[in-house]
Design an enzyme around this catalytic site. Structure first.
Site, PDB file in Angstrom:
ATOM      1  N   LYS A  27       0.853  -1.190   0.000  1.00 53.75           N
ATOM      2  CA  LYS A  27       0.000   0.000   0.000  1.00 53.75           C
ATOM      3  C   LYS A  27       0.887   1.237   0.000  1.00 53.75           C
ATOM      4  CE  LYS A  27      -3.965   1.956   2.590  1.00 53.75           C
ATOM      5  NZ  LYS A  27      -4.836   1.784   3.780  1.00 53.75           N
TER       6      LYS A  27
ATOM      7  N   SER B 185      -9.769   2.268   2.823  1.00 59.78           N
ATOM      8  CA  SER B 185      -8.836   2.926   1.928  1.00 59.78           C
ATOM      9  C   SER B 185      -7.912   1.958   1.207  1.00 59.78           C
ATOM     10  CB  SER B 185      -7.979   3.915   2.718  1.00 59.78           C
ATOM     11  OG  SER B 185      -7.159   3.238   3.662  1.00 59.78           O
TER      12      SER B 185
ATOM     13  N   SER C 127     -10.272   0.108   7.265  1.00 62.88           N
ATOM     14  CA  SER C 127      -9.699   0.195   5.918  1.00 62.88           C
ATOM     15  C   SER C 127      -9.027  -1.064   5.413  1.00 62.88           C
ATOM     16  CB  SER C 127      -8.704   1.359   5.850  1.00 62.88           C
ATOM     17  OG  SER C 127      -9.395   2.574   5.740  1.00 62.88           O
TER      18      SER C 127
END
Lengths: 496, 493
Positions: A81, A162, A186
């Protein structure tokens, strides 16, 4: 094995096949690099780093040839990420503010993963500064979920947020595993939306050092992968005490994978009655009931528990997280790195204003404004202090629940994946997506989402297991019990 | 109570003063990073990733800074809070990389304490409200480039103690005495070097004025005053300004002011209207600070003898005069030198420290400090070592040197750094008690001054001093004055 077969493998499959000499790490890296290169339509990666994956693979192959010790993730390429700082590779947090920023340092989590032999396929897209539930706030464009509804409408769907790039990449089999970060859900919500597994460990298990901060008291890195075992392997490699993070917990990391067991005899599974929210879709309720049946089947006793402050969790979260964010994001001022917008004749204040106006997206600005407001002198007690008190009550609710049960079972999200654009005009509706994940985040508890089934439109739905502090094992085991019974094998058809 | 007032057109005004002192904590590393803290380094050479607020960086508390703050609190007999917490104070400025300063607003590490001062001949206790730990900001450099400002982050993250007094002072002299006493305590403890010129100690001065018995007036805060003298001048100037404003019918605005030493006046920096809403909240990157009993015990055990205790012991046990005590205890370097001198002098003379303390303190204060003052050197730079000082004292005590001879020897020591015994030997400055030689000189003096001998014998007793002086002069100052006295009395009858 063919390249397609290789990309079907998860972390354990790659690890074991590599160790057994069935294939080389280089073959694995090549296969996934090719898969990544062919999946631009998903927009899951902000930056691709095939060189990193190949270098790690070659190192693993050499180590195997030399008979040297192999790390726990030797031969396994991962997606990272883009909230984790990676030395020498652009790290943007999906923001314009950090466009082109290349750290000179490696986050503790990625350093641990790479130290265990993993390579990096690239930096995964996410909601800007990890703020969002649909991956529509990235400065690098939306991530498109690999899933499609079975209504032939082909509407692009949200992969969740996210960690939407992470969930999309794992679900599309262009990465066998990916790092996520979870502040209010998330990891779990995008895992549920895309039919994969994702675990957020106890706050303090994974170091936050080198991870771009959103809300410091909530942010926690975790693992996203095909299944529970893969999550256990990956989380084990990511976790551990770090003296560079003052909130890191000085506890040894258990061998979670080795202790995996789907036998829940003697365990009590709590069902929090307050999680039956108004207007919850029937298929979510049905899945929850199915989950309860699976828990019983695994030998667990079901108990009803009460978490009376649940209804305050969302407003509490949307005070505390923006408050911390407004402060954490103050460092992006155009002075030292990242974007600088210096209009002609601008003074220092003008430069701050222009830089932050240009560098932050709408959702980030909204949260900074909310955070600034709730911390301002006249409103501090009414909002922030009160939210902290409620947070303590929410944590107490859980502590009291642990007197009655070992883990909690809830749905992960109140709906299946929605279409891109469907909720982006209504921030409050968007925030409601986190209603089941936020309470455990506020309490710092380990929690996991595993796929439980499909909704009538053919989209994955997730079940959430919440555990006691530092009982990741209990969470993994209960999740494994669901996984084995759900037999979830659905995958998105390849359209990209 | 101080009787200090300032005379205005409407009569006398009282001044109310509180000080917030920022003291840089002596430590090798910054408060939340491992970066060095040395003074005078090239810009941006002592900056870690944390100090520059790079993305993802986190603060880690430096335990040594905590220890120093606790020891300082203990030195002023303050309450030590076993539970304290760091808060973020949010504001934007180019020298503040994180966009917030980590400080302790709500729960400081040190609570109520007190400092005793002497000013205007009166002893008084000034309350200390709190001491908290916080990080310093960097600094902007506006003089390096015609259109740009540069930022030096060397000081960014350096540990400071903010020591906040109660508004208990009522004259510039009291404020000066408080600052000097505080500085002395910090130096004794070793928690701050107290060097105001290098910025390691600076004061924000809160001043208000009122008529006797009236409630507190509106105060102003004059920021970053960096010497005791300037603090006293700033108070006087600001109090006078406030009185003038009020007496001309104006009102005092609560504001932040700057002191300009060149013009000896304060001027407005920013007013309350554009004061920042700092938006404090607990720093989520740091856990609350909890101090164990063991840690506190260690801190207490590491404390040296402090100024008040030292003053009492010097006076009562060692019999040092009040004046000498004040000078010697004013600075920890002085006391270290003095106590070393006592040890060596006592050992050399085979006496107790109390027996040599009076002579040693007299010599130290009048001779050595005076001499160092003349040559512009500090005690740390003294060309005369402790051992040499003790040797000189021994030579005086055993009669080898008279008072005047010892002063001659001292001057040579100051200049050359030579040992006193060597100087005595080489220059032949030894005192003589040779009665034969002295008697011969006395006979010569009497013969040359027959009229004065007659006058003396006729009752002019005061002339005795004249004969002593003449004899000493003829002996080149080396005669033992006691022996000269005895022999003169005998010869003059």
């Amino acid at each position: 094995m063919t390249a397609t077969n290789l990309t079907d493998l998860g972390i354990a499959g790659i690890r074991d096949g590599f160790r057994a000499g069935t294939f080389s790490a280089r073959e694995v890296a090549d296969a996934f690099n090719a898969a990544v290169a062919g999946a631009d339509a998903l927009n899951a990666f902000i930056v691709k780093t095939p060189d990193h994956a190949i270098a790690a693979a070659d190192a693993a192959d050499k180590a195997r040839a030399d008979g040297a010790d192999l790390g726990a993730l030797a031969g396994v390429p991962l997606g990272i990420k883009d909230l984790f700082c990676t030395e020498g590779y652009q790290t943007t947090a999906a923001s314009g503010m950090l466009g082109g920023f290349v750290p000179t340092y490696e986050s503790t989590v990625t350093a641990k993963l790479f130290g265990a032999g993993a390579g990096m396929l690239g930096k995964l897209n996410l909601d800007q500064f990890a703020m969002g539930s649909s991956n529509e706030t990235s400065a690098f464009g939306n991530v498109i979920s690999p899933w499609r509804r079975n209504d032939s409408g082909n509407a692009p769907l949200a992969p969740g947020g996210s960690s939407g790039g992470s969930s999309a990449a794992v679900a599309a089999r262009i990465a066998p595993g990916a790092t996520g970060t979870d502040t209010g859900g998330s990891i779990r919500q995008p895992a549920a939306f895309t039919g994969i597994s994702g675990i957020k460990p106890t706050y303090g298990r994974c170091s936050r050092w080198g991870t771009v901060a959103f809300a410091s008291s909530l942010d926690q890195a975790g693992a996203m992968a095909h299944d529970v075992r893969d999550c256990a392997i990956m989380l084990e490699a990511m976790s551990g005490f770090d003296a560079k993070d003052s909130t890191s917990v000085e506890l040894s990391v258990p061998n979670w994978e080795a202790a995996l067991s789907a036998d829940l005899k003697g365990k009590k599974v709590g069902i929090p009655k307050e999680y039956r929210v108004d207007g919850m879709p029937a298929d979510i309720e049905a899945l929850w009931q199915q989950g309860i049946a699976w828990m019983k089947d695994a030998g667990a006793e079901i108990v009803e528990v009460s978490l009376p402050h649940t209804k305050y969790a969302l407003p509490t979260y949307y005070i505390i997280a923006p408050a911390e964010a407004s402060s954490n994001l103050a460092r992006y001022d155009g002075v030292r790195y990242g974007l600088r917008d210096l209009p002609d004749g601008a003074n220092l204040q003008d430069m701050y204003a222009a830089t932050r106006a240009a560098g932050f997206g709408a959702e980030v600005k909204r949260r900074i404004m909310i955070g600034t407001y709730v911390l301002s002198a006249g409103f501090y007690d009414a909002y922030y202090t009160k939210a902290q008190k409620v947070r303590a009550l929410i944590a107490r609710d859980f502590a009291q629940a642990w007197e009655k049960c070992d883990v909690l079972l809830t749905p992960t999200a109140p709906s299946a994946a929605f279409a891109l654009g469907e909720k982006s005009a209504d921030p409050l509706a968007m925030y409601l997506n986190d209603v089941f994940t936020v309470p455990s985040s506020l309490a710092g508890l380990p929690a996991m989402s595993v796929p439980g089934g499909l909704d009538p439109q053919g989209l994955p739905l997730g079940l959430q297991i919440i555990g006691k502090p530092f009982d990741e094992q209990g969470v993994l085991n209960a999740s494994l019990a669901i996984e084995q019974r759900a037999g979830f094998a659905a995958r998105p058809g390849k359209w990209w | 109570m101080s009787t200090y007032t300032i005379e205005g057109a409407t009569g006398p005004w009282e001044v109310v003063i509180g000080l917030e002192v920022h003291a840089q904590i002596v430590s090798n590393a910054k408060l939340f990073s491992g970066a060095a803290t040395a003074f005078g380094a090239e810009p941006n050479t002592q900056v870690s990733l944390v100090d520059a607020a790079m993305p993802g960086m986190l603060p880690v508390l430096n335990e040594e800074c905590v220890r120093q703050a606790v020891r300082t609190g203990m030195a002023i007999k303050a309450q030590i809070n076993k539970w304290s917490r760091f808060d973020r104070k949010n504001y934007f400025y180019a020298d503040l990389p994180q966009g917030y300063q980590i400080s302790q607003l709500y729960h400081p590490i040190v609570g109520e304490g007190a400092i005793e001062i002497e000013a205007d001949g009166v002893t008084k206790t000034v309350g200390v409200e709190r001491i908290h730990i916080e990080q310093d900001a960097g600094k902007l450099m506006h003089d390096q480039h015609p259109t740009s400002s540069y930022v030096d982050l060397n000081r960014s993250g350096v540990a400071l103690m903010e020591i906040v007094s109660r508004p208990d002072m009522s004259s510039p002299a009291e404020a000066g005495a408080y600052l000097r006493k505080l500085r002395a305590i910090l130096r004794y403890v070793g928690s701050c070097d107290g060097n105001m010129e290098e910025g390691s100690m600076r004061a924000d001065v809160n001043v208000s004025v009122r008529k006797k018995g009236a409630p507190f007036g509106t105060r102003t805060e004059t920021k970053n005053v960096n010497s005791v003298r300037f603090v006293m001048a700033a108070i006087e100037g600001e109090a006078r300004r406030q009185i003038d404003v009020i007496e001309e019918g104006g009102t005092i605005v609560q504001e932040t002011r700057l002191y300009d030493p060149n013009r000896n006046e304060t001027r407005s920096m920013r007013s309350k209207e554009d004061a920042h809403d700092y938006r404090y909240f607990p720093d989520p990157d740091l856990l609350p600070l909890e101090l164990s009993d063991e840690f506190l015990a260690e801190c207490a055990a590491s404390l040296p003898e402090l100024p008040d205790a030292k003053i009492a012991r010097y006076r009562e046990v060692l019999g040092v005069s009040a004046g000498n005590t004040e000078v010697v205890t004013a600075d920890v370097a002085n006391t270290r030198w003095f106590e070393a001198l006592l040890r060596e002098a006592a050992a050399k003379q085979g006496k107790s420290e109390a027996d040599v303390a009076k002579a040693a303190s007299n010599w130290l204060v009048s001779d050595l400090f005076g001499g160092l003052n003349r040559v512009g050197k500090s005690i740390e730079e003294s060309p005369i070592s402790v051992a040499q000082g003790a040797e000189l004292l021994a030579l005086i005590a055993d009669g080898t040197l008279s008072g005047s001879l010892s002063k001659q020897v001292f001057e040579i020591m100051l200049e050359t750094g030579d040992d006193p015994a060597k100087i005595v030997e080489e220059k032949g400055l030894k005192q003589t008690s040779d009665t034969g030689a002295i008697e011969a000189v006395i006979a010569e003096v009497m013969a040359a001054n027959e009229d004065k001998v007659a006058d003396y014998r006729g009752g002019k007793d005061k002339l005795f001093g004249f004969f002593v002086g003449q004899t000493m002069k003829a002996m080149g100052g080396k005669a033992n004055p006691g022996v000269v006295n005895d022999l003169l009395k005998k010869a003059l009858g």
